[in-house]
Design an enzyme around this catalytic site. Sequence first.
Site, mmCIF file in Angstrom:
data_model
loop_
_atom_site.group_PDB
_atom_site.id
_atom_site.type_symbol
_atom_site.label_atom_id
_atom_site.label_comp_id
_atom_site.label_asym_id
_atom_site.label_seq_id
_atom_site.Cartn_x
_atom_site.Cartn_y
_atom_site.Cartn_z
ATOM 1 N N ASP A 67 -112.625 11.470 2.983
ATOM 2 C CA ASP A 67 -111.922 12.702 3.346
ATOM 3 C C ASP A 67 -111.395 12.465 4.763
ATOM 4 O O ASP A 67 -112.185 12.330 5.709
ATOM 5 C CB ASP A 67 -112.936 13.857 3.302
ATOM 6 C CG ASP A 67 -112.339 15.185 3.733
ATOM 7 O OD1 ASP A 67 -111.288 15.184 4.407
ATOM 8 O OD2 ASP A 67 -112.931 16.230 3.405
ATOM 9 N N VAL A 68 -110.074 12.413 4.916
ATOM 10 C CA VAL A 68 -109.508 12.022 6.224
ATOM 11 C C VAL A 68 -109.819 13.027 7.328
ATOM 12 O O VAL A 68 -109.691 12.703 8.510
ATOM 13 C CB VAL A 68 -107.973 11.784 6.154
ATOM 14 C CG1 VAL A 68 -107.629 10.614 5.266
ATOM 15 C CG2 VAL A 68 -107.213 13.046 5.749
ATOM 16 N N ASN A 94 -100.571 9.503 4.640
ATOM 17 C CA ASN A 94 -99.874 10.267 3.605
ATOM 18 C C ASN A 94 -100.657 11.502 3.143
ATOM 19 O O ASN A 94 -100.048 12.503 2.772
ATOM 20 C CB ASN A 94 -99.600 9.344 2.407
ATOM 21 C CG ASN A 94 -99.198 10.132 1.190
ATOM 22 O OD1 ASN A 94 -98.065 10.587 1.071
ATOM 23 N ND2 ASN A 94 -100.148 10.350 0.271
ATOM 24 N N TYR A 160 -98.937 24.679 7.522
ATOM 25 C CA TYR A 160 -98.320 23.435 7.029
ATOM 26 C C TYR A 160 -97.184 22.990 7.958
ATOM 27 O O TYR A 160 -97.159 21.847 8.425
ATOM 28 C CB TYR A 160 -97.788 23.668 5.614
ATOM 29 C CG TYR A 160 -97.139 22.460 4.974
ATOM 30 C CD1 TYR A 160 -97.913 21.401 4.525
ATOM 31 C CD2 TYR A 160 -95.765 22.386 4.825
ATOM 32 C CE1 TYR A 160 -97.334 20.290 3.930
ATOM 33 C CE2 TYR A 160 -95.171 21.276 4.229
ATOM 34 C CZ TYR A 160 -95.957 20.236 3.784
ATOM 35 O OH TYR A 160 -95.387 19.138 3.201
ATOM 36 N N LYS A 164 -97.012 19.664 10.466
ATOM 37 C CA LYS A 164 -96.013 18.600 10.334
ATOM 38 C C LYS A 164 -95.222 18.428 11.628
ATOM 39 O O LYS A 164 -94.903 17.300 12.023
ATOM 40 C CB LYS A 164 -95.086 18.890 9.156
ATOM 41 C CG LYS A 164 -95.804 18.881 7.790
ATOM 42 C CD LYS A 164 -96.505 17.562 7.518
ATOM 43 C CE LYS A 164 -97.065 17.470 6.100
ATOM 44 N NZ LYS A 164 -97.698 16.171 5.836
HETATM 45 C C1 BGC Z 1 -93.504 20.631 0.425
HETATM 46 C C2 BGC Z 1 -92.975 20.997 -0.941
HETATM 47 C C3 BGC Z 1 -91.639 21.682 -0.823
HETATM 48 C C4 BGC Z 1 -90.698 20.871 0.034
HETATM 49 C C5 BGC Z 1 -89.396 21.581 0.270
HETATM 50 C C6 BGC Z 1 -92.455 19.825 1.148
HETATM 51 O O1 BGC Z 1 -92.913 19.482 2.404
HETATM 52 O O2 BGC Z 1 -94.700 19.890 0.290
HETATM 53 O O3 BGC Z 1 -93.907 21.842 -1.585
HETATM 54 O O4 BGC Z 1 -91.065 21.847 -2.101
HETATM 55 O O5 BGC Z 1 -91.296 20.597 1.286
HETATM 56 O O6 BGC Z 1 -89.563 22.875 0.762
#
Ligand code: BGC
Length: 262
Positions: A67-68, A94, A160, A164
């Site tokens: 598990d990273v 990844n 998310y 990123k």
């Molecule tokens: C997400 C996807 C999404 C895509 C475009 C990606 O980073 O993991 O779920 O469809 O971005 O929005």
Amino acid sequence: MALEINLKGKVAVVTGSSSGLGRSIAQFLSQAGASVVINYRKEKDKADEVTQEIIQGGGKAICVQADVSKKEDVKHLFEMADQELGPVDILVNNAGIDGKRQMCGDDDPDEWERVISINLLGPYYCAREAVKRMIPKKSGVIINITSDHEFVPWSGYSAYSSSKAGLSMFTKTLAQEVAENNIRVISVAPGAIKTPINRDVWGNPDSLADLLKKVAMPRLGEVSDIGSVVAFLCSDLASYVTGITVPVDGGMLLYPDFKHGG
Ligand code: BGC
């Protein structure tokens, strides 16, 4: 002689390579001649399957659970690579999750923390193990898989998107730190690629049509669109590329909604 992506003799760790993008990346790196560490958190059967595919295809691979987001697991992952294949030359960070869709204020902070732990702390833990092994060799490549959402805000996915964007800055900062050791660090930002992570979106005709409107080219991406670019960036063909993000998104960042009107 044809131009060739040559990774012969290299050892690569690809996190989250039991399925989706990681699986394709591992296969491309193996086809280019690298020995590959397949890593998984929960999907042992799928990870074993990828490992066997590579071995049966004449490549070299081992499979390691980790598990990273756990430092001890990450340490073990790199020690297994050392023992079985040798010190890592290529790391592809990844492994990642979207997390649950939730609006700030009406959300579960533990879920935010979980996304950041896997998507941002994980790559950091892996990168520090990798650079310890790459610096003495004065050579190495680290690829961080980000997303178009390192640039594009995504309502309901603040953890998310923030993870990123954070990972992208980690790429640049680490690239600056290790360039003198001939180590390159690059982000690859996929757009909408058909993987298990977004199957509920592309598997439904209405949400698929909505998603396609957000992509300039007339299709979603395939996992091989990412695998091939990662293999190229890991190779000496890209030996002067570092510290940047390479979007692989069929033109999602062109904001195709602006083709008309505005
Ligand atoms: C997400 C996807 C999404 C895509 C475009 C990606 O980073 O993991 O779920 O469809 O971005 O929005």
